[in-house]
Scaffold this motif. Structure first.
Motif, PDB file in Angstrom:
ATOM      1  N   ALA A  50       0.835  -1.208   0.000  1.00 23.85           N
ATOM      2  CA  ALA A  50       0.000   0.000   0.000  1.00 23.85           C
ATOM      3  C   ALA A  50       0.868   1.255   0.000  1.00 23.85           C
ATOM      4  CB  ALA A  50      -0.934   0.000   1.206  1.00 23.85           C
ATOM      5  N   LEU A  51       1.955   1.237   0.748  1.00 25.25           N
ATOM      6  CA  LEU A  51       2.861   2.388   0.772  1.00 25.25           C
ATOM      7  C   LEU A  51       3.440   2.651  -0.619  1.00 25.25           C
ATOM      8  CD1 LEU A  51       4.303   4.602   2.345  1.00 25.25           C
ATOM      9  CD2 LEU A  51       6.058   2.923   2.946  1.00 25.25           C
ATOM     10  N   ALA A  52       3.843   1.608  -1.326  1.00 22.41           N
ATOM     11  CA  ALA A  52       4.366   1.772  -2.684  1.00 22.41           C
ATOM     12  C   ALA A  52       3.285   2.327  -3.611  1.00 22.41           C
ATOM     13  CB  ALA A  52       4.891   0.442  -3.211  1.00 22.41           C
ATOM     14  N   ALA A  53       2.052   1.839  -3.468  1.00 31.11           N
ATOM     15  CA  ALA A  53       0.955   2.300  -4.322  1.00 31.11           C
ATOM     16  C   ALA A  53       0.581   3.750  -4.008  1.00 31.11           C
ATOM     17  CB  ALA A  53      -0.255   1.385  -4.138  1.00 31.11           C
ATOM     18  N   ILE A  54       0.504   4.091  -2.735  1.00 27.88           N
ATOM     19  CA  ILE A  54       0.178   5.464  -2.342  1.00 27.88           C
ATOM     20  C   ILE A  54       1.281   6.412  -2.809  1.00 27.88           C
ATOM     21  CG2 ILE A  54      -0.153   7.022  -0.369  1.00 27.88           C
ATOM     22  CD1 ILE A  54      -1.448   4.562   1.088  1.00 27.88           C
ATOM     23  N   GLY A  55       2.522   5.988  -2.644  1.00 30.27           N
ATOM     24  CA  GLY A  55       3.645   6.800  -3.134  1.00 30.27           C
ATOM     25  C   GLY A  55       3.566   7.026  -4.631  1.00 30.27           C
ATOM     26  N   ARG A  56       3.191   5.996  -5.368  1.00 25.51           N
ATOM     27  CA  ARG A  56       3.044   6.128  -6.822  1.00 25.51           C
ATOM     28  C   ARG A  56       1.904   7.084  -7.166  1.00 25.51           C
ATOM     29  NH1 ARG A  56       4.132   2.068 -10.627  1.00 25.51           N
ATOM     30  NH2 ARG A  56       5.995   1.723  -9.370  1.00 25.51           N
ATOM     31  N   ASN A  57       0.784   6.990  -6.442  1.00 21.43           N
ATOM     32  CA  ASN A  57      -0.322   7.921  -6.662  1.00 21.43           C
ATOM     33  C   ASN A  57       0.104   9.353  -6.377  1.00 21.43           C
ATOM     34  OD1 ASN A  57      -2.157   5.984  -7.481  1.00 21.43           O
ATOM     35  ND2 ASN A  57      -3.107   5.766  -5.471  1.00 21.43           N
ATOM     36  N   ALA A  58       0.853   9.542  -5.309  1.00 22.76           N
ATOM     37  CA  ALA A  58       1.326  10.879  -4.950  1.00 22.76           C
ATOM     38  C   ALA A  58       2.285  11.413  -6.014  1.00 22.76           C
ATOM     39  CB  ALA A  58       2.002  10.851  -3.577  1.00 22.76           C
ATOM     40  N   ASP A  59       3.175  10.564  -6.507  1.00 19.53           N
ATOM     41  CA  ASP A  59       4.091  10.981  -7.583  1.00 19.53           C
ATOM     42  C   ASP A  59       3.319  11.361  -8.839  1.00 19.53           C
ATOM     43  OD1 ASP A  59       6.262  10.484  -5.933  1.00 19.53           O
ATOM     44  OD2 ASP A  59       6.745   8.547  -6.859  1.00 19.53           O
ATOM     45  N   ASP A  60       2.300  10.578  -9.160  1.00 20.75           N
ATOM     46  CA  ASP A  60       1.478  10.854 -10.332  1.00 20.75           C
ATOM     47  C   ASP A  60       0.750  12.189 -10.183  1.00 20.75           C
ATOM     48  OD1 ASP A  60       0.355  10.078 -12.898  1.00 20.75           O
ATOM     49  OD2 ASP A  60      -1.524   9.716 -11.821  1.00 20.75           O
ATOM     50  N   LEU A  61       0.244  12.456  -8.988  1.00 21.04           N
ATOM     51  CA  LEU A  61      -0.426  13.730  -8.730  1.00 21.04           C
ATOM     52  C   LEU A  61       0.531  14.890  -8.992  1.00 21.04           C
ATOM     53  CD1 LEU A  61      -2.830  14.610  -5.892  1.00 21.04           C
ATOM     54  CD2 LEU A  61      -0.800  15.999  -6.171  1.00 21.04           C
ATOM     55  N   ARG A  62       1.753  14.784  -8.477  1.00 16.58           N
ATOM     56  CA  ARG A  62       2.745  15.850  -8.668  1.00 16.58           C
ATOM     57  C   ARG A  62       3.129  16.005 -10.139  1.00 16.58           C
ATOM     58  NH1 ARG A  62       4.554  14.070  -3.456  1.00 16.58           N
ATOM     59  NH2 ARG A  62       5.736  12.383  -4.402  1.00 16.58           N
ATOM     60  N   THR A  63       3.345  14.901 -10.820  1.00 12.64           N
ATOM     61  CA  THR A  63       3.755  14.950 -12.225  1.00 12.64           C
ATOM     62  C   THR A  63       2.684  15.606 -13.088  1.00 12.64           C
ATOM     63  OG1 THR A  63       5.126  12.984 -11.968  1.00 12.64           O
ATOM     64  CG2 THR A  63       4.432  13.522 -14.206  1.00 12.64           C
ATOM     65  N   ARG A  64       1.441  15.195 -12.876  1.00 12.03           N
ATOM     66  CA  ARG A  64       0.346  15.753 -13.685  1.00 12.03           C
ATOM     67  C   ARG A  64       0.148  17.237 -13.373  1.00 12.03           C
ATOM     68  NH1 ARG A  64      -4.821  12.317 -14.090  1.00 12.03           N
ATOM     69  NH2 ARG A  64      -4.965  13.513 -16.001  1.00 12.03           N
ATOM     70  N   ALA A  65       0.247  17.598 -12.105  1.00 15.32           N
ATOM     71  CA  ALA A  65       0.084  19.004 -11.731  1.00 15.32           C
ATOM     72  C   ALA A  65       1.211  19.847 -12.309  1.00 15.32           C
ATOM     73  CB  ALA A  65       0.034  19.150 -10.208  1.00 15.32           C
ATOM     74  N   GLU A  66       2.428  19.355 -12.221  1.00 16.87           N
ATOM     75  CA  GLU A  66       3.573  20.127 -12.727  1.00 16.87           C
ATOM     76  C   GLU A  66       3.471  20.354 -14.236  1.00 16.87           C
ATOM     77  OE1 GLU A  66       6.651  22.589 -12.808  1.00 16.87           O
ATOM     78  OE2 GLU A  66       5.716  21.844 -10.966  1.00 16.87           O
ATOM     79  N   ALA A  67       2.872  19.438 -14.954  1.00 16.71           N
ATOM     80  CA  ALA A  67       2.693  19.624 -16.396  1.00 16.71           C
ATOM     81  C   ALA A  67       1.889  20.893 -16.678  1.00 16.71           C
ATOM     82  CB  ALA A  67       2.006  18.401 -17.010  1.00 16.71           C
ATOM     83  N   GLU A  68       0.868  21.148 -15.874  1.00 19.12           N
ATOM     84  CA  GLU A  68       0.097  22.382 -16.054  1.00 19.12           C
ATOM     85  C   GLU A  68       0.808  23.585 -15.446  1.00 19.12           C
ATOM     86  OE1 GLU A  68      -2.042  19.721 -14.709  1.00 19.12           O
ATOM     87  OE2 GLU A  68      -2.931  19.238 -16.645  1.00 19.12           O
ATOM     88  N   PHE A  69       1.400  23.406 -14.278  1.00 24.06           N
ATOM     89  CA  PHE A  69       2.056  24.527 -13.605  1.00 24.06           C
ATOM     90  C   PHE A  69       3.216  25.097 -14.410  1.00 24.06           C
ATOM     91  CE2 PHE A  69       0.813  22.600  -9.219  1.00 24.06           C
ATOM     92  CZ  PHE A  69      -0.485  23.035  -9.380  1.00 24.06           C
ATOM     93  N   SER A  70       3.941  24.256 -15.109  1.00 21.86           N
ATOM     94  CA  SER A  70       5.106  24.728 -15.867  1.00 21.86           C
ATOM     95  C   SER A  70       4.809  24.867 -17.359  1.00 21.86           C
ATOM     96  CB  SER A  70       6.289  23.785 -15.650  1.00 21.86           C
ATOM     97  OG  SER A  70       5.973  22.493 -16.122  1.00 21.86           O
ATOM     98  N   GLY A  71       3.549  24.722 -17.731  1.00 21.04           N
ATOM     99  CA  GLY A  71       3.163  24.838 -19.137  1.00 21.04           C
ATOM    100  C   GLY A  71       3.179  26.283 -19.608  1.00 21.04           C
ATOM    101  N   PRO A  72       2.747  26.488 -20.829  1.00 19.38           N
ATOM    102  CA  PRO A  72       2.733  27.844 -21.386  1.00 19.38           C
ATOM    103  C   PRO A  72       1.594  28.676 -20.806  1.00 19.38           C
ATOM    104  CG  PRO A  72       1.740  26.308 -22.931  1.00 19.38           C
ATOM    105  CD  PRO A  72       2.257  25.490 -21.776  1.00 19.38           C
ATOM    106  N   GLY A  73       1.734  29.971 -20.934  1.00 18.90           N
ATOM    107  CA  GLY A  73       0.658  30.884 -20.566  1.00 18.90           C
ATOM    108  C   GLY A  73       0.939  31.681 -19.309  1.00 18.90           C
ATOM    109  N   THR A  74      -0.028  32.515 -19.006  1.00 19.66           N
ATOM    110  CA  THR A  74       0.046  33.344 -17.803  1.00 19.66           C
ATOM    111  C   THR A  74      -0.177  32.459 -16.577  1.00 19.66           C
ATOM    112  OG1 THR A  74      -2.329  33.773 -17.773  1.00 19.66           O
ATOM    113  CG2 THR A  74      -0.961  35.285 -19.103  1.00 19.66           C
ATOM    114  N   VAL A  75       0.005  33.049 -15.424  1.00 18.97           N
ATOM    115  CA  VAL A  75      -0.235  32.308 -14.178  1.00 18.97           C
ATOM    116  C   VAL A  75      -1.684  31.845 -14.118  1.00 18.97           C
ATOM    117  CG1 VAL A  75      -0.434  32.566 -11.673  1.00 18.97           C
ATOM    118  CG2 VAL A  75       1.626  33.359 -12.850  1.00 18.97           C
TER     119      VAL A  75
END
Length: 187
Positions: A50-75
């Motif tokens: 479960a710890l490995a799975a939760i860690g993977r979910n957390a990593d996925d959340l960060r990766t997907r969010a960073e794609a938008e946060f560092s994408g093009p456009g205004t804030v």
């Protein structure tokens, strides 16, 4: 995909669908096609998996969010992309749903990746909002840290309300309401 990965991916799905208590080792083995020996070869019991799975979910959340946060456009465009990203609102957040699981919250090891993921998202949003404040895009009186927490709360609360109503419309309205508050400077 090797057996270890199959076990992690199956556990991720089951945790999202059933929570920690509802995710039995037998269900994990059935979903993954892995035997008990394979499961215990790679992990020290259900909590380790479960710890490995939760860690993977957390990593996925960060990766997907960073794609938008560092994408093009205004804030505001980047925050909008993050908030409006396609999500399964009726299924809920694979990380956030675990906060409602008392067994996960009672275990510091299982809770840690959840805390870290939400801390990262709110911190990253606060950085973006501070950037928008500094460049004049957002009102100078905006509190980036408080607003970042409010935006994450809107998403997580939107999931809860959508599930309660059985409708994704509630989630979409919560997101649009939050975006309306960010756009208030333009009025």
């Amino acid at each position: 995909m090797d057996k270890r990965e199959q076990l992690i991916e199956s556990t991720r799905e089951l945790l999202w669908e059933r929570g920690y208590v509802g995710t039995s080792p037998k269900a994990i083995q059935e979903r993954s096609g892995a035997g008990q020996g394979s499961m215990y070869h790679h992990f020290q019991g259900k909590s380790g998996l479960a710890l490995a799975a939760i860690g993977r979910n957390a990593d996925d959340l960060r990766t997907r969010a960073e794609a938008e946060f560092s994408g093009p456009g205004t804030v505001v465009e980047r925050v909008t992309a993050y908030l409006r990203r396609e999500r399964d609102a009726l299924k809920g957040c694979p990380v956030g749903r675990l906060t409602q699981d008392p067994d996960v919250m009672a275990d510091p090891d299982l809770r840690r990746p959840i805390e870290e993921a939400f801390g990262w998202v709110t911190g990253r949003l606060a950085e973006l909002l501070d950037e928008g404040r500094a460049n004049g895009e957002l009102d100078a009186s905006l509190d980036p840290a408080a607003t970042a927490i409010a935006l994450v709360a809107v998403l997580q609360g939107g999931y809860v309300l959508a599930r309660a109503a059985g409708s994704t419309d509630v989630f979409a309205k919560a997101v649009e309401g939050a975006l309306g508050l960010l756009a208030a400077k333009e009025n």
